[in-house]
Design a protein around this motif. Structure first.
Motif, PDB file in Angstrom:
ATOM      1  N   THR A 191      26.812  -7.791 -38.794  1.00 24.50           N
ATOM      2  CA  THR A 191      27.728  -7.231 -37.820  1.00 24.50           C
ATOM      3  C   THR A 191      26.961  -6.894 -36.550  1.00 24.50           C
ATOM      4  O   THR A 191      25.897  -6.269 -36.613  1.00 24.50           O
ATOM      5  N   THR A 202      22.264  -5.996 -34.090  1.00 26.07           N
ATOM      6  CA  THR A 202      22.916  -6.593 -35.247  1.00 26.07           C
ATOM      7  C   THR A 202      22.354  -5.992 -36.522  1.00 26.07           C
ATOM      8  O   THR A 202      21.146  -5.762 -36.630  1.00 26.07           O
ATOM      9  N   TRP A 214      25.389  -1.968 -46.963  1.00 28.34           N
ATOM     10  CA  TRP A 214      25.455  -1.987 -45.513  1.00 28.34           C
ATOM     11  C   TRP A 214      24.668  -0.811 -44.940  1.00 28.34           C
ATOM     12  O   TRP A 214      24.020  -0.064 -45.658  1.00 28.34           O
TER      13      TRP A 214
END
Length: 251
Positions: A191, A202, A214
């Protein structure tokens, strides 16, 4: 002390990784991955990187607190794997998030290794006598900028997660992901954040299991895989950011 799962930092710090571990055909030699020879290579790589960086003192960079997390490598059913925890939903901060065991440095901790081991023992009932510590990786900043987190790479050997004695006040469950699946391109996503005017950064995301990995946990995992398996882990961030004078050969 509760474990820490960290949200996205303001910047990323990437490891410089050189070298490759031996491969047999198209698959990683599992013996090599957690072997003494790879341990020696990883430690030498980390030491070379630390020596090449001219880091500022904590007081100059605004860092006032220190934390550490353990990166618990292991064998599960002969598969080289990494241990993760799911934080309790009862916690005030970062409830229900995926993390590595760890927490803030406490009085009496001699260094970041001691912090990571103490927290892992408290959270998982980890038998410290069976932990082979490879050493600290480069520290990363927490998003607030006042906390610095040091990942500690370690090998637990052969484990059965059912044998962990969890502290359910802090951890809902513990699970493992095999390293080969974590290295797979099909289980990798990213992302990109673009806040003006800096231009953005990122962060990686790891899929393929029951839980999405994440945030800073994924960033630490990305660095770990670059370090321990550069010949197998080839996923790169399309828009990386570095911290200070860190040099990156692999994004």
């Amino acid at each position: 002390m509760s474990s820490l799962t960290f949200r996205l930092p303001m910047k990323l710090q990437e490891l410089t990784v050189v070298g490759c571990i031996r491969r047999t055909g198209s698959s990683l030699d599992r013996v090599d991955l957690l072997s003494e020879s790879n341990k020696k290579r990883c430690k030498a790589q980390l030491q070379a990187l630390k020596s090449s960086l001219k880091t500022k003192k904590s007081e100059d960079s605004g860092v006032s607190k220190q934390a550490a997390v353990l990166i618990p490598m292991c064998f599960v059913d002969c598969q080289p794997s990494i241990v993760f925890t799911l934080r309790s939903n009862n916690l005030r901060n970062h409830a229900g998030q995926i993390s590595f065991p760890g927490g803030m440095v406490s009085e009496g901790d001699t260094d970041s290794v001691a912090t990571a081991l103490r927290e892992s023992e408290e959270e998982l009932g980890l038998d410290l006598g069976n932990v082979d510590v490879w050493g600290p990786m480069l520290p990363l900043p927490y998003r607030t900028g006042d906390v610095q987190i040091t990942p500690i790479l370690a090998n637990l050997g052969k484990i059965d997660v059912e044998n962990f004695e969890l502290n359910y006040d802090e951890v809902d469950c513990v699970f493992t992901r095999d390293i080969l699946s974590l290295c797979s391109a099909k289980n990798f996503a990213q992302t990109t954040y673009s806040p003006p005017p800096a231009g953005g950064y990122t962060t990686p995301i790891f899929l393929g299991g029951n839980y999405k990995i994440w945030g800073l946990t994924a960033i630490i995992l990305h660095q770990t895989l670059n370090l321990i398996a550069p010949g197998l882990y080839t996923n790169r961030l399309v828009h990386p950011r570095t911290i200070g004078k860190a040099t990156q050969l692999h994004n």
